[in-house]
Design an enzyme around this catalytic site. Structure first.
Site, short mmCIF file in Angstrom:
data_model
loop_
_atom_site.label_atom_id
_atom_site.label_comp_id
_atom_site.label_asym_id
_atom_site.label_seq_id
_atom_site.Cartn_x
_atom_site.Cartn_y
_atom_site.Cartn_z
N LYS A 396 0.79 -1.24 0.00
CA LYS A 396 0.00 0.00 0.00
C LYS A 396 0.83 1.28 0.00
O LYS A 396 0.39 2.30 0.52
CB LYS A 396 -0.99 0.00 1.18
CG LYS A 396 -1.89 -1.22 1.19
CD LYS A 396 -2.78 -1.32 2.39
CE LYS A 396 -3.56 -2.62 2.34
NZ LYS A 396 -4.37 -2.89 3.50
N HIS A 570 -14.55 19.22 -22.23
CA HIS A 570 -14.61 20.12 -21.08
C HIS A 570 -15.19 21.47 -21.47
O HIS A 570 -15.93 22.09 -20.73
CB HIS A 570 -13.23 20.32 -20.46
CG HIS A 570 -12.85 19.23 -19.52
ND1 HIS A 570 -13.53 19.01 -18.35
CD2 HIS A 570 -11.88 18.30 -19.59
CE1 HIS A 570 -12.99 17.98 -17.73
NE2 HIS A 570 -12.00 17.52 -18.46
#
Ligand code: ADP
Length: 585
Positions: A396, A570
């Site tokens: 992790k 966008h």
């Protein structure tokens, strides 16, 4: 070869709100349906209720006195019983009027509240919060005044507002004691023996303590027993994440419908477009290169020489068999594959790698490592175990060791996309894609000093599949390590694209995989639970599917960027009208 399944190339139409129901402004009330004004109706039913209760109790006492059997009832008693139930149902409805109203005036499921949704939710939450004492203002604040006597009805203000959890008077006492700190919140499950009730009580206590409403966080509709001691402590509800389906994804000759749990608009649609391009090109090939979970404890000695002695001992092939026997003791599935050591002065980091069947394997490998550490204490009594995990595993956290050595499943997945599919489905050209890949995923990432991040958005796909299938989402860090390669082939007509992912950490047993929703998603992929034929086959198959879906995601987003659609979308589209080719990286 043409793909057997044909798709419509029509773009997904963007959804438009069909109707908007303002939560605050609708003046209609369920009580408007009553023939008399509300207060008069209430008075009638209250009087009726208490009169019949009085009558029935006196009849009961009389029957006991005269030894008359209770089931022998007169006509007047039958009428009284009917009146009792009628008034009781009315009063129940009256106290739960908000709930009734929400059912009567529930917005239609296809109403799409867009721009104003957040604002309205805030108003709703602010209203809910207002009923609580704002305890968060000061930690030494007084306990909030208790609400009216039980029964307390905690109506969930989730948008479908169906189930209601009723807390009893006994629950109210427990809530008070949790709020006062007399009963620890964590002990509710073991004290009550009822996980759902424990969660409801904890949730109510939390709301009173914080003065914050949890009304948008559902409580009902979840099996709290299934997470006890395994997945989550001190639950107060659960978060809803929509699951979309991308596919069919054609990998190694099989079609998969890939579940993706995400709140990122266009991600599923974009991955779906990549799946389509792969399918029309005959499917992808995904190869598993390695399968081994790792754990690396840190041990310390008085001298660097002693640390080196242990390193040599552990890495000596002659000792491997003995160490394997010791390591493998604690599991039917965990089998030691190798040991790799790194030394830092007097400290030794020992990276154990083992196969773990269909489990992701962290528990399994940790148990095996503990066996070996206990065993080593005999020959190395001066060895000081600093920690079972010394970060050389590496779990992790972004780390080169995983990128280079691999962790979990190492997979490479490739496909040749036909030139006309690149043009018609992906709306770009082979040349543009190859150039963009070189400058963005390879050179750009090198310039940024990337560690395993030589891709456009592998983590988007990995995270969505991990959440849907009950994987550990924190392992997205290393599981998303990926290098995306693109090359023009067949005299520059077609595109060869591959993703190489050395650290896909997945399992189909253990952890969150056994929960109902997650297990349904694994079932959809045909990899639920332990493989009956070959232990580990389901988890390995899942890793190849993850890589295939990443390949689809890379294809689609890279194409959108190459075609200049990302910026255009966008500029052109607002939140309520998105281009499916959009993604984010
Ligand atoms: P992890 O090691 O990923 O944390 P768990 O320890 O939670 O996983 O779950 C693994 C458990 O499942 C072990 O107890 C193991 O014996 C059991 N198990 C059953 N079938 C399999 C299988 N095919 N592969 C791996 N483990 C299995």
């Amino acid at each position: 070869m043409e793909a057997p399944r044909l798709y419509s190339t029509k773009r997904v139409q963007s959804l438009k709100p069909t109707k908007k129901i303002p939560l605050e402004e609708d003046p209609t009330k369920a009580s408007d349906a009553l023939p008399l004004p509300l207060h008069l109706t209430n008075a009638v039913f209250f009087t009726l209720f208490f009169s019949v209760v009085y009558f029935l109790l006196s009849r009961w006492r009389e029957k006991i006195r005269t030894s008359t059997p209770l089931h022998v009832v007169t006509f007047s008693e039958i009428i009284a019983i009917l009146a009792f139930f009628t008034s009781f149902i009315y009063l129940l409805g009256f106290f739960g009027l908000d709930f009734v109203q929400s059912l009567v005036f529930r917005p239609s499921p296809d109403v799409w509240i867009a721009e104003d949704e957040e604002e309205e939710n805030e108003v709703l939450l602010a209203k809910e919060d207002a009923r609580k004492v704002p305890c968060g203002q000061a930690l030494d604040c007084l306990l909030p005044p208790l609400p009216p006597a039980a029964p307390i009805v905690t109506a969930q203000k989730v948008f479908d507002e169906k189930p209601v959890t009723v807390l009893t008077e006994e629950d109210e006492e427990i809530i008070k004691s949790v709020v006062a700190g007399t009963t620890p919140s964590y002990s509710l499950e073991s004290n009550l023996g009822d996980c759902k009730r424990a969660a409801a009580i904890r949730r109510e206590a939390l709301q009173r303590l914080t003065g914050k409403s949890l009304s948008g966080l559902p409580l009902d509709g979840f099996d709290y027993e299934s997470i006890l001691g395994q997945c989550c402590e001190m639950p107060v509800g659960y978060v809803q994440i929509p699951v979309g389906i991308a596919g069919p994804l054609l990998v190694n000759g099989r079609e998969y419908s890939v579940p993706m749990a995400t709140t990122e608009g266009c991600l599923v649609a974009s991955t779906n477009r990549g799946c389509k391009a792969i399918h029309l090109s005959g499917g992808a090939t995904s190869v598993l290169l390695k399968d081994g979970m790792t754990r690396a404890p840190c041990v310390r000695f008085g001298t660097a020489k002693r640390a080196a002695d242990l390193k040599l001992y552990l890495e000596d092939p002659d000792n491997f068999e003995t160490l394997s026997v010791v390591f493998n003791r604690s599991s039917r599935f965990g089998r030691l594959q190798g040991i790799k050591c790194a030394i830092a002065g007097k400290n030794l980091y020992i990276r154990f790698t083992c196969s773990t069947g269909d489990a992701m394997g962290m528990n399994m490998v940790s148990k095996g490592v503990q066996n070996v550490l206990d065993f080593l204490q005999t020959d190395f009594p001066d060895m000081d175990v600093i920690g079972i995990s010394g970060n050389y595993c590496s779990d992790k956290k972004p780390a080169a060791v995983n990128w280079i050595e691999g962790r979990g499943k190492s997979v490479v997945c490739e496909v040749i996309i036909k030139g006309d599919v690149v043009r018609k489905v992906l709306k770009t050209s082979v040349e543009s894609l190859v150039e963009l890949n070189m400058l963005k995923n390879l050179t750009g990432s090198a310039m940024a000093g990337a560690l395993g991040g030589f891709n456009a958005h592998a983590s988007n796909i990995v995270a969505a599949i991990y959440i849907a299938t009950g994987q550990d989402p924190a392992q997205n860090v290393e599981s998303s390590h990926c290098i995306t390669m693109m090359e023009a082939v067949n005299e520059g007509k077609d595109l060869h694209i591959s993703v190489t992912m050395p650290s896909i950490e997945v399992g189909t047993v253990g952890g969150g995989t056994q929960l109902a929703s997650q297990s349904a998603c694994l079932n959809l992929l045909g990899v639920k639970g332990a493989s009956k034929e070959t232990p580990g086959a389901n988890a390995r198959m899942l890793a190849t599917i993850v890589a295939g879906a990443v390949l689809a995601g890379e294809l689609s987003l890279m194409s959108a960027i190459a075609a200049g659609q990302l910026v255009k979308s966008h500029m052109k589209y607002n939140r309520s009208s998105k281009d499916v080719s959009k993604g984010s990286s």
